[in-house]
Design a protein around this motif. Sequence first.
Motif, PDB file in Angstrom:
ATOM      1  N   VAL A  47      68.324 -11.325  91.704  1.00 29.82           N
ATOM      2  CA  VAL A  47      67.084 -12.061  91.938  1.00 29.82           C
ATOM      3  C   VAL A  47      66.174 -11.824  90.741  1.00 29.82           C
ATOM      4  CG1 VAL A  47      66.022 -10.150  93.237  1.00 29.82           C
ATOM      5  CG2 VAL A  47      65.139 -12.477  93.499  1.00 29.82           C
ATOM      6  N   VAL A  48      65.555 -12.897  90.242  1.00 30.73           N
ATOM      7  CA  VAL A  48      64.607 -12.785  89.134  1.00 30.73           C
ATOM      8  C   VAL A  48      63.226 -13.141  89.664  1.00 30.73           C
ATOM      9  CG1 VAL A  48      65.182 -15.138  88.340  1.00 30.73           C
ATOM     10  CG2 VAL A  48      63.991 -13.551  86.806  1.00 30.73           C
ATOM     11  N   LEU A  49      62.264 -12.265  89.396  1.00 33.74           N
ATOM     12  CA  LEU A  49      60.875 -12.428  89.832  1.00 33.74           C
ATOM     13  C   LEU A  49      60.020 -12.763  88.630  1.00 33.74           C
ATOM     14  CD1 LEU A  49      58.379 -12.051  91.696  1.00 33.74           C
ATOM     15  CD2 LEU A  49      58.524  -9.599  91.204  1.00 33.74           C
ATOM     16  N   THR A  50      59.372 -13.921  88.657  1.00 35.53           N
ATOM     17  CA  THR A  50      58.486 -14.291  87.562  1.00 35.53           C
ATOM     18  C   THR A  50      57.046 -14.283  88.034  1.00 35.53           C
ATOM     19  OG1 THR A  50      57.993 -15.938  85.855  1.00 35.53           O
ATOM     20  CG2 THR A  50      58.619 -16.781  88.010  1.00 35.53           C
ATOM     21  N   ILE A  51      56.140 -14.032  87.107  1.00 35.65           N
ATOM     22  CA  ILE A  51      54.714 -14.059  87.374  1.00 35.65           C
ATOM     23  C   ILE A  51      54.088 -15.169  86.535  1.00 35.65           C
ATOM     24  CG2 ILE A  51      52.568 -12.694  87.323  1.00 35.65           C
ATOM     25  CD1 ILE A  51      55.849 -10.901  87.467  1.00 35.65           C
ATOM     26  N   ASP A  52      54.909 -15.950  85.862  1.00 36.15           N
ATOM     27  CA  ASP A  52      54.459 -16.998  84.959  1.00 36.15           C
ATOM     28  C   ASP A  52      53.889 -18.177  85.754  1.00 36.15           C
ATOM     29  OD1 ASP A  52      54.017 -18.770  82.952  1.00 36.15           O
ATOM     30  OD2 ASP A  52      56.116 -19.147  82.498  1.00 36.15           O
ATOM     31  N   PRO A  53      52.581 -18.450  85.661  1.00 37.88           N
ATOM     32  CA  PRO A  53      52.002 -19.542  86.449  1.00 37.88           C
ATOM     33  C   PRO A  53      52.379 -20.924  85.943  1.00 37.88           C
ATOM     34  CG  PRO A  53      50.349 -18.595  85.000  1.00 37.88           C
ATOM     35  CD  PRO A  53      51.578 -17.738  84.851  1.00 37.88           C
ATOM     36  N   ALA A  54      52.997 -21.018  84.773  1.00 39.33           N
ATOM     37  CA  ALA A  54      53.338 -22.328  84.209  1.00 39.33           C
ATOM     38  C   ALA A  54      54.584 -22.932  84.852  1.00 39.33           C
ATOM     39  CB  ALA A  54      53.544 -22.206  82.694  1.00 39.33           C
ATOM     40  N   ARG A  55      55.259 -22.179  85.713  1.00 38.30           N
ATOM     41  CA  ARG A  55      56.427 -22.660  86.458  1.00 38.30           C
ATOM     42  C   ARG A  55      57.605 -23.057  85.552  1.00 38.30           C
ATOM     43  NH1 ARG A  55      54.717 -23.363  91.711  1.00 38.30           N
ATOM     44  NH2 ARG A  55      52.470 -23.508  91.974  1.00 38.30           N
ATOM     45  N   ARG A  56      57.641 -22.479  84.362  1.00 33.18           N
ATOM     46  CA  ARG A  56      58.740 -22.817  83.464  1.00 33.18           C
ATOM     47  C   ARG A  56      60.071 -22.315  83.989  1.00 33.18           C
ATOM     48  NH1 ARG A  56      56.590 -20.196  78.109  1.00 33.18           N
ATOM     49  NH2 ARG A  56      55.950 -18.680  79.676  1.00 33.18           N
ATOM     50  N   LEU A  57      60.042 -21.176  84.677  1.00 33.65           N
ATOM     51  CA  LEU A  57      61.304 -20.626  85.178  1.00 33.65           C
ATOM     52  C   LEU A  57      61.947 -21.589  86.175  1.00 33.65           C
ATOM     53  CD1 LEU A  57      63.349 -18.351  85.381  1.00 33.65           C
ATOM     54  CD2 LEU A  57      61.924 -17.305  87.130  1.00 33.65           C
ATOM     55  N   ALA A  58      61.175 -22.130  87.094  1.00 35.06           N
ATOM     56  CA  ALA A  58      61.725 -23.070  88.073  1.00 35.06           C
ATOM     57  C   ALA A  58      62.354 -24.262  87.373  1.00 35.06           C
ATOM     58  CB  ALA A  58      60.628 -23.533  89.033  1.00 35.06           C
ATOM     59  N   GLN A  59      61.677 -24.789  86.380  1.00 36.05           N
ATOM     60  CA  GLN A  59      62.184 -25.950  85.670  1.00 36.05           C
ATOM     61  C   GLN A  59      63.489 -25.632  84.946  1.00 36.05           C
ATOM     62  OE1 GLN A  59      58.909 -27.042  83.174  1.00 36.05           O
ATOM     63  NE2 GLN A  59      57.604 -27.677  84.888  1.00 36.05           N
ATOM     64  N   SER A  60      63.542 -24.485  84.282  1.00 35.37           N
ATOM     65  CA  SER A  60      64.741 -24.145  83.520  1.00 35.37           C
ATOM     66  C   SER A  60      65.927 -23.840  84.429  1.00 35.37           C
ATOM     67  CB  SER A  60      64.467 -22.955  82.595  1.00 35.37           C
ATOM     68  OG  SER A  60      64.139 -21.796  83.334  1.00 35.37           O
ATOM     69  N   LEU A  61      65.650 -23.416  85.673  1.00 30.26           N
ATOM     70  CA  LEU A  61      66.724 -23.141  86.624  1.00 30.26           C
ATOM     71  C   LEU A  61      67.100 -24.370  87.445  1.00 30.26           C
ATOM     72  CD1 LEU A  61      65.584 -19.636  87.916  1.00 30.26           C
ATOM     73  CD2 LEU A  61      67.475 -20.123  86.366  1.00 30.26           C
ATOM     74  N   GLY A  62      66.482 -25.490  87.152  1.00 31.22           N
ATOM     75  CA  GLY A  62      66.814 -26.714  87.861  1.00 31.22           C
ATOM     76  C   GLY A  62      66.213 -26.810  89.240  1.00 31.22           C
ATOM     77  N   LEU A  63      65.150 -26.033  89.518  1.00 28.30           N
ATOM     78  CA  LEU A  63      64.488 -26.055  90.818  1.00 28.30           C
ATOM     79  C   LEU A  63      63.144 -26.769  90.698  1.00 28.30           C
ATOM     80  CD1 LEU A  63      65.141 -22.350  91.862  1.00 28.30           C
ATOM     81  CD2 LEU A  63      66.445 -24.357  92.567  1.00 28.30           C
ATOM     82  N   ARG A  64      62.740 -27.432  91.771  1.00 22.04           N
ATOM     83  CA  ARG A  64      61.467 -28.143  91.729  1.00 22.04           C
ATOM     84  C   ARG A  64      60.287 -27.184  91.737  1.00 22.04           C
ATOM     85  NH1 ARG A  64      61.233 -32.968  95.965  1.00 22.04           N
ATOM     86  NH2 ARG A  64      59.257 -33.226  94.828  1.00 22.04           N
TER      87      ARG A  64
END
Length: 374
Positions: A47-64
């Motif tokens: 599991v990867v936990l991000t604190i980045d408010p820009a939501r880049r992690l969701a986008q790069s992982l293909g999640l909305r």
Amino acid sequence: MNRLDFDPLLDDPATRVLVCCGSGGVGKTTTAAALALRAAERGRRVVVLTIDPARRLAQSLGLRELDNHPREVVVEGFEPKGELFAMMLDMRRTFDDMVLTHAGRDRADQILSNPFYQTISSSFSGTQEYMAMEKLGQLVAQDEWDLIVVDTPPSRSALDFLDAPQRLSTVLDGKFIRMLSAPARAGGRGLMKIVGTGFSLFTRAVSTIVGGQLLQDASTFVQAFDSMFGGFRERAQRTYELLRSPGTGFVVVAAAEPDALREASYFVERLSAENMPLCGLVANRTHPVLAVDLPAAKAHAAADDLDRSGEAPLAAAVLRLHADRVAVADREKRLLARFTRAHPGVALVGVPALPADVHDLDGLREIGRRLAGE
């Protein structure tokens, strides 16, 4: 120079937590996501936990979108040997959950509805960093993951992340806060009887500056919070000890720039002083010159000759671009050599910059290969 080799680290079942830290804008989020993806593809439940408010992690992982609970990454064509989950810290929800854990239902409702609590739970200095560690503690306690990868908050200083639990605990246990809680701890007697006329004058002065209602809200909050403060402080200490445990490893991420490497150097020294396990340094977005042995001075001289002759203007432009690239690479080498001389025991891996921003699994996979030295 010791080379940081990530694959043995990711494969080791003793590695349970990786914390990616560093100053803002150096690529912590991308590094954390790439390490988590690579570990999942090598067979671990991550599991990867991000604190980045820009939501880049969701986008790069293909999640909305991501939320405060782990969400499995299920994308067409992504079939890892293990499993990959991702989440984004909801600071307010995490704080609320902590209050509910430590206070009874009635006391919790009183705290959660308090305007002062609603302010500090979203904007108090150090709250985001503390709640990131609180969420990490919750994930570890669930014991559902082979590996937890944490992307630390975009703080002004990387050291804020280590200091946050103790700082928040210290503030909430500070003199002013304890004064506000004095009536509750004194069996309901007023502030005047507890601390005398001097403090009464002080509270009137503060009321003039910040507003009487805010001061009253703060006092009411602290009095309600007082009974659960011991649990809050103990939780902060357990979180801090988790960061020092053998199963935790810190990955310091830095750009090959003076300020970022200076922050990285401070962080390495702090980790050493606190006996916290350091995996090594990721020198992110470097610009190595590959397979061409042409010094910058000779490239500039050759470009000048072509300009004077009026021949091959495109070749002259390419030579100047090469000279600029060599100058950047040489500068980065000098900066990293200086860091290595100061910290000879710190393993290091350079991650060459990609031609475009990372925005999908393929980009993360490529970063993972570069982290592994492939």
